[in-house]
Design a protein around this motif. Structure first.
Motif, mmCIF file in Angstrom:
data_model
loop_
_atom_site.group_PDB
_atom_site.id
_atom_site.type_symbol
_atom_site.label_atom_id
_atom_site.label_comp_id
_atom_site.label_asym_id
_atom_site.label_seq_id
_atom_site.Cartn_x
_atom_site.Cartn_y
_atom_site.Cartn_z
ATOM 1 N N MET A 1 -32.607 -40.684 14.908
ATOM 2 C CA MET A 1 -32.797 -40.433 16.333
ATOM 3 C C MET A 1 -33.031 -38.931 16.537
ATOM 4 O O MET A 1 -32.272 -38.117 16.043
ATOM 5 C CB MET A 1 -31.542 -40.898 17.074
ATOM 6 C CG MET A 1 -31.622 -40.753 18.569
ATOM 7 S SD MET A 1 -32.732 -41.872 19.434
ATOM 8 C CE MET A 1 -32.013 -43.445 19.050
ATOM 9 N N PRO A 2 -34.088 -38.580 17.240
ATOM 10 C CA PRO A 2 -34.353 -37.153 17.469
ATOM 11 C C PRO A 2 -33.234 -36.488 18.253
ATOM 12 O O PRO A 2 -32.525 -37.117 19.016
ATOM 13 C CB PRO A 2 -35.636 -37.161 18.308
ATOM 14 C CG PRO A 2 -36.238 -38.492 18.093
ATOM 15 C CD PRO A 2 -35.108 -39.431 17.802
ATOM 16 N N THR A 3 -33.087 -35.205 18.027
ATOM 17 C CA THR A 3 -32.104 -34.452 18.786
ATOM 18 C C THR A 3 -32.745 -33.981 20.091
ATOM 19 O O THR A 3 -33.845 -33.453 20.096
ATOM 20 C CB THR A 3 -31.554 -33.252 17.989
ATOM 21 O OG1 THR A 3 -30.683 -32.522 18.839
ATOM 22 C CG2 THR A 3 -32.634 -32.337 17.491
ATOM 23 N N THR A 37 -41.133 -46.591 20.730
ATOM 24 C CA THR A 37 -40.660 -47.113 22.014
ATOM 25 C C THR A 37 -40.691 -46.039 23.103
ATOM 26 O O THR A 37 -40.832 -46.360 24.278
ATOM 27 C CB THR A 37 -39.234 -47.685 21.915
ATOM 28 O OG1 THR A 37 -38.371 -46.684 21.377
ATOM 29 C CG2 THR A 37 -39.193 -48.923 21.049
ATOM 30 N N ALA A 38 -40.585 -44.779 22.729
ATOM 31 C CA ALA A 38 -40.639 -43.690 23.710
ATOM 32 C C ALA A 38 -42.012 -43.605 24.356
ATOM 33 O O ALA A 38 -42.137 -43.131 25.479
ATOM 34 C CB ALA A 38 -40.299 -42.361 23.037
ATOM 35 N N GLN A 43 -38.048 -48.042 29.681
ATOM 36 C CA GLN A 43 -36.605 -48.169 29.505
ATOM 37 C C GLN A 43 -36.043 -47.099 28.564
ATOM 38 O O GLN A 43 -34.871 -46.746 28.662
ATOM 39 C CB GLN A 43 -36.234 -49.555 28.958
ATOM 40 C CG GLN A 43 -36.589 -50.685 29.881
ATOM 41 C CD GLN A 43 -38.010 -51.197 29.673
ATOM 42 O OE1 GLN A 43 -38.892 -50.497 29.182
ATOM 43 N NE2 GLN A 43 -38.246 -52.436 30.070
ATOM 44 N N TYR A 44 -36.869 -46.610 27.650
ATOM 45 C CA TYR A 44 -36.410 -45.567 26.733
ATOM 46 C C TYR A 44 -35.991 -44.318 27.507
ATOM 47 O O TYR A 44 -35.079 -43.606 27.111
ATOM 48 C CB TYR A 44 -37.512 -45.231 25.725
ATOM 49 C CG TYR A 44 -37.059 -44.282 24.643
ATOM 50 C CD1 TYR A 44 -36.339 -44.752 23.559
ATOM 51 C CD2 TYR A 44 -37.338 -42.926 24.715
ATOM 52 C CE1 TYR A 44 -35.914 -43.892 22.568
ATOM 53 C CE2 TYR A 44 -36.919 -42.049 23.729
ATOM 54 C CZ TYR A 44 -36.202 -42.544 22.658
ATOM 55 O OH TYR A 44 -35.770 -41.689 21.679
ATOM 56 N N TRP A 45 -36.661 -44.072 28.615
ATOM 57 C CA TRP A 45 -36.387 -42.891 29.445
ATOM 58 C C TRP A 45 -35.562 -43.249 30.674
ATOM 59 O O TRP A 45 -35.349 -42.413 31.551
ATOM 60 C CB TRP A 45 -37.709 -42.254 29.877
ATOM 61 C CG TRP A 45 -38.529 -41.843 28.712
ATOM 62 C CD1 TRP A 45 -39.500 -42.582 28.097
ATOM 63 C CD2 TRP A 45 -38.441 -40.622 27.980
ATOM 64 N NE1 TRP A 45 -40.023 -41.887 27.033
ATOM 65 C CE2 TRP A 45 -39.384 -40.675 26.937
ATOM 66 C CE3 TRP A 45 -37.650 -39.473 28.110
ATOM 67 C CZ2 TRP A 45 -39.570 -39.642 26.032
ATOM 68 C CZ3 TRP A 45 -37.836 -38.444 27.211
ATOM 69 C CH2 TRP A 45 -38.781 -38.532 26.190
ATOM 70 N N ALA A 46 -35.089 -44.488 30.744
ATOM 71 C CA ALA A 46 -34.411 -45.005 31.937
ATOM 72 C C ALA A 46 -33.242 -44.126 32.361
ATOM 73 O O ALA A 46 -32.530 -43.558 31.538
ATOM 74 C CB ALA A 46 -33.917 -46.420 31.676
ATOM 75 N N ASN A 47 -33.042 -44.069 33.658
ATOM 76 C CA ASN A 47 -32.016 -43.228 34.257
ATOM 77 C C ASN A 47 -30.763 -44.041 34.549
ATOM 78 O O ASN A 47 -30.519 -44.456 35.676
ATOM 79 C CB ASN A 47 -32.564 -42.587 35.536
ATOM 80 C CG ASN A 47 -33.716 -41.681 35.205
ATOM 81 O OD1 ASN A 47 -33.534 -40.643 34.599
ATOM 82 N ND2 ASN A 47 -34.921 -42.097 35.566
ATOM 83 N N ALA A 48 -29.986 -44.287 33.520
ATOM 84 C CA ALA A 48 -28.753 -45.048 33.672
ATOM 85 C C ALA A 48 -27.723 -44.223 34.445
ATOM 86 O O ALA A 48 -27.568 -43.029 34.216
ATOM 87 C CB ALA A 48 -28.202 -45.418 32.300
ATOM 88 N N VAL A 49 -27.045 -44.879 35.348
ATOM 89 C CA VAL A 49 -26.034 -44.194 36.153
ATOM 90 C C VAL A 49 -24.758 -43.980 35.342
ATOM 91 O O VAL A 49 -24.203 -42.887 35.315
ATOM 92 C CB VAL A 49 -25.736 -44.999 37.446
ATOM 93 C CG1 VAL A 49 -24.608 -44.359 38.228
ATOM 94 C CG2 VAL A 49 -26.992 -45.109 38.286
ATOM 95 N N LYS A 50 -24.315 -45.026 34.672
ATOM 96 C CA LYS A 50 -23.079 -44.929 33.884
ATOM 97 C C LYS A 50 -23.363 -44.224 32.563
ATOM 98 O O LYS A 50 -24.314 -44.563 31.861
ATOM 99 C CB LYS A 50 -22.500 -46.307 33.625
ATOM 100 C CG LYS A 50 -21.980 -46.965 34.885
ATOM 101 C CD LYS A 50 -21.282 -48.250 34.560
ATOM 102 C CE LYS A 50 -20.705 -48.844 35.818
ATOM 103 N NZ LYS A 50 -19.929 -50.041 35.532
ATOM 104 N N LEU A 74 -50.536 -42.262 30.871
ATOM 105 C CA LEU A 74 -50.893 -40.860 30.630
ATOM 106 C C LEU A 74 -50.155 -40.260 29.435
ATOM 107 O O LEU A 74 -50.403 -39.104 29.079
ATOM 108 C CB LEU A 74 -50.602 -40.019 31.879
ATOM 109 C CG LEU A 74 -51.349 -40.431 33.145
ATOM 110 C CD1 LEU A 74 -50.919 -39.553 34.308
ATOM 111 C CD2 LEU A 74 -52.848 -40.340 32.927
ATOM 112 N N GLN A 75 -49.227 -41.039 28.849
ATOM 113 C CA GLN A 75 -48.408 -40.551 27.741
ATOM 114 C C GLN A 75 -47.666 -39.265 28.144
ATOM 115 O O GLN A 75 -47.655 -38.274 27.422
ATOM 116 C CB GLN A 75 -49.251 -40.326 26.480
ATOM 117 C CG GLN A 75 -49.808 -41.615 25.900
ATOM 118 C CD GLN A 75 -48.715 -42.447 25.273
ATOM 119 O OE1 GLN A 75 -48.249 -42.139 24.181
ATOM 120 N NE2 GLN A 75 -48.255 -43.495 25.941
ATOM 121 N N LYS A 76 -47.056 -39.324 29.336
ATOM 122 C CA LYS A 76 -46.321 -38.194 29.886
ATOM 123 C C LYS A 76 -44.987 -38.661 30.430
ATOM 124 O O LYS A 76 -44.793 -39.844 30.735
ATOM 125 C CB LYS A 76 -47.096 -37.524 31.011
ATOM 126 C CG LYS A 76 -48.413 -36.891 30.562
ATOM 127 C CD LYS A 76 -49.149 -36.270 31.726
ATOM 128 C CE LYS A 76 -50.490 -35.728 31.298
ATOM 129 N NZ LYS A 76 -50.428 -34.449 30.648
#
Length: 82
Positions: A1-3, A37-38, A43-50, A74-76
């Protein structure tokens, strides 16, 4: 997993309310390739609240007070200050 600590640092240097980075730029910032997946799954970038539901890129954005939104066509990623 990237840092993603380097991404947090990069976002902390940005003083505006919004920043759009292409995925290649993010790879240069973190110094590693992103998983496939990124590039394909918002979902990879999803803004989870918890906190326990956050994944590394979301956590990196949150630590810099940003939310992240993938723009797959746009791959952004659009980062918006919380």
């Amino acid at each position: 997993m990237p840092t993603y600590e380097l991404l947090t640092n990069h976002l902390n240097l940005h003083h505006g309310d919004e920043l759009i980075l292409d995925l290649d730029e993010i790879e240069r910032i973190i110094g590693e390739p992103l998983p496939i997946t990124a590039r394909r799954r918002p979902q990879y970038w999803a803004n989870a609240v918890k906190e326990e539901h956050r994944n590394p890129p979301n956590e990196a954005a949150k630590r810099a007070d940003f939310s992240a939104f993938l723009i797959p066509a746009l791959q952004k990623v659009r980062f918006v200050r919380d």
